[in-house]
Design an enzyme around this catalytic site. Structure first.
Site, PDB file in Angstrom:
ATOM      1  CE  LYS A  82      -4.061   1.912   0.311  1.00 20.18           C
ATOM      2  NZ  LYS A  82      -3.656   2.769  -0.831  1.00 20.18           N
ATOM      3  CE  LYS A 106       3.056   7.002   6.513  1.00 21.29           C
ATOM      4  NZ  LYS A 106       2.735   7.963   5.413  1.00 21.29           N
ATOM      5  CE  LYS A 118       4.974   7.743  -0.920  1.00 26.96           C
ATOM      6  NZ  LYS A 118       4.195   7.811   0.307  1.00 26.96           N
ATOM      7  CB  THR A 202      -2.945  13.355   5.137  1.00 35.36           C
ATOM      8  OG1 THR A 202      -3.241  12.297   4.227  1.00 35.36           O
ATOM      9  CG2 THR A 202      -1.536  13.176   5.652  1.00 35.36           C
ATOM     10  CG  ASN A 233      -4.350  16.531   0.188  1.00 35.28           C
ATOM     11  OD1 ASN A 233      -4.053  15.834   1.155  1.00 35.28           O
ATOM     12  ND2 ASN A 233      -5.570  16.559  -0.303  1.00 35.28           N
ATOM     13  CB  SER A 362      -6.064   4.626   1.881  1.00 30.21           C
ATOM     14  OG  SER A 362      -5.741   5.685   1.023  1.00 30.21           O
TER      15      SER A 362
HETATM   16  N1  GLU Z   1       0.608   8.919   0.143  1.00 28.66           N
HETATM   17  C1  GLU Z   1       0.031   8.822   1.449  1.00 28.66           C
HETATM   18  C2  GLU Z   1       1.088   8.456   2.483  1.00 28.66           C
HETATM   19  O1  GLU Z   1       2.259   8.680   2.291  1.00 28.66           O
HETATM   20  C3  GLU Z   1      -1.180   7.908   1.460  1.00 28.66           C
HETATM   21  C4  GLU Z   1      -0.914   6.505   1.060  1.00 28.66           C
HETATM   22  C5  GLU Z   1      -2.166   5.651   0.902  1.00 28.66           C
HETATM   23  O2  GLU Z   1      -3.245   6.128   1.189  1.00 28.66           O
HETATM   24  O3  GLU Z   1      -2.000   4.496   0.507  1.00 28.66           O
HETATM   25  O4  GLU Z   1       0.789   8.009   3.542  1.00 28.66           O
END
Ligand code: GLU
Length: 429
Positions: A82, A106, A118, A202, A233, A362
């Site tokens: 994810k 995380k 990522k 976030t 954002n 998410s």
């Molecule tokens: N890009 C966001 C992060 O760094 C969200 C990642 C997601 O929702 O999968 O946490």
């Protein structure tokens, strides 16, 4: 291969701070604290899969440009990979690899059943038209089609991408599968299975962490002086929610510079100004201009870096005046700066905790999609808040009982959970 090729290895200058080395150093510190065996640390310090694809894109003027698109899948020990997809000129494979590892910790820290990944393309989206961005997004996903999926790897927005890109990516994947597959990405528009509350998630999570940290110090958000680096954002949503809760947002900035007001900015008016001025905030009336560097060193109660990594470094760490730093960006404080801040008694609440609200919602979006049952915003926000507060309390508890920093405590919890699962699953073959 010449150095301008997207596939050229980035040869670091002596001043280069490698984000992947930094991520590995935090992993090593947590492994030491947890007394993990050599094999476990060795496995966790390597991404499971690294994919770089070539993205030929037809520019609007007819020229063909070939971009490099990365997707790094760090770990799927706890569940599907994810993590977001970043469109930003500073994207490198090292950066994406570091960010993929952070996603693993995380998700584990927040107790959601995902691994970490990522993706990224080194472009400045402002230099591309909407139709060019659509072609780039679609070709990127089509090149990765065998590597992603709702139970394999689930992308989401990150810097430079939003619900719009997620819709193109979901559509590309679905057309190739022959049926709609909403669960392949999160952060989608509501019309195709997105979740209420995802866009602000976030920033809302950051607000919750600041609120909890202040409450632990016997303080409330009302009147607290906060400086926020970044008005994208995450920064803008955090600013809005903190302002609504009575905090004084004394400064915010974008890459092009920022604004400062001793008695606090009216964030709603600032957002309206930014909307009218093509996202620019400089020139906002009743505020003084301020540079990004000046913002970080302002006297304030809470500093929220919500832009890029490596913003608080050995260069400026001695000038930082805030006593509480809440990392809304990923990796905004370097390893050395973090050590210097800890030695001075400054609390740094780490990215893997503070900015986890996005991936938590998410997850809630994915769960709603899989169960074909959609919730109202209050329920989404409530579930997210409860997971964020629980994680915050666990981190502070570990920090106090082990007498370690909140950052190391968060890593101990995240890495520890993955290591436990790795041990229980065992090694194949
Ligand atoms: N890009 C966001 C992060 O760094 C969200 C990642 C997601 O929702 O999968 O946490």
């Amino acid at each position: 291969m010449d150095q301008t090729s997207p596939f050229a290895l980035d040869i670091p200058s002596p001043a280069y701070i490698c984000p992947f080395d930094q991520a590995c150093s935090y992993l090593d510190a947590a492994a030491k604290e947890l007394k993990l065996g050599q094999g476990v640390s060795e496995i966790l310090s390597h991404p499971r899969k690294v994919v770089t694809v070539s993205i030929p894109v037809k520019r609007d003027n007819g020229e063909i440009q070939v971009l490099a698109g990365h997707r790094v899948q760090h770990s799927d020990i706890l569940g599907p990979y994810k993590g977001g997809i970043r469109f930003h000129p500073a994207v490198t494979l090292r950066e994406v690899s570091a960010l993929a590892m952070l996603m693993t910790w995380k998700c584990a820290l927040l107790g959601i059943p995902y691994g970490g990944a990522k993706g990224g393309i080194a472009i400045n989206p402002k230099n591309y038209s909407i139709s060019e961005l659509e072609r780039i997004s679609r070709r990127y996903i089509s090149e990765l089609i065998k590597d992603i999926g709702p139970s394999v790897d689930i992308p989401a927005p990150d810097m430079g991408t939003s619900a719009r890109e997620m819709a193109w990516m979901m559509d590309t994947y679905s057309v190739n599968m022959g049926h709609a597959v909403p669960g392949v990405v999160t952060g989608k528009p509501l019309s195709i299975g997105g979740s209420l509350g995802r866009e602000m998630a976030t920033g809302r999570g950051v607000m919750i962490i600041v609120r909890e940290a202040l409450a632990d110090r016997g303080k409330s958000l009302a009147g607290t002086r906060i400086a926020i680096q970044g008005f994208g954002n995450v920064g803008a949503a955090a600013a809005e929610l903190l302002h609504q809760a009575g905090a004084k947002i004394i400064a915010v900035s974008t890459g092009a510079g920022g604004v400062f007001a001793e008695n606090g900015l009216d964030i709603l008016e600032l957002q309206a100004y930014a909307r009218e001025n093509n996202r620019k905030i400089s020139g906002f009336p009743q505020a003084k201009p301020i540079t990004n560097t000046e913002l970080l060193t302002l006297p304030c109660d809470v500093l929220i870096p919500a832009a890029l990594e490596n913003q608080i470094t050995q260069e400026n760490v001695n000038q930082i005046q805030a006593n509480l730093i809440v990392e809304a960006a990923n990796g905004p404080v370097t390893l050395e700066a973090n050590q210097a801040l800890e030695a001075r008694g400054v609390t740094v609440l780490p990215d893997i905790l503070s900015n986890a609200g996005g991936v938590v919602v998410s997850y809630l979006e994915w769960v709603q999609g899989l169960s074909y049952l959609f919730w109202d915003e209050q329920r989404v926000n409530g579930e997210m808040e409860s997971l964020m507060v629980q994680a915050y309390r666990k981190v502070m508890h570990q920090s106090q009982t082990r007498k370690i920093s909140p950052r190391l405590a968060a890593y101990v919890l995240g890495v520890g959970r993955v290591a436990q699962a790795l041990n229980d699953r065992g090694l194949y073959p």
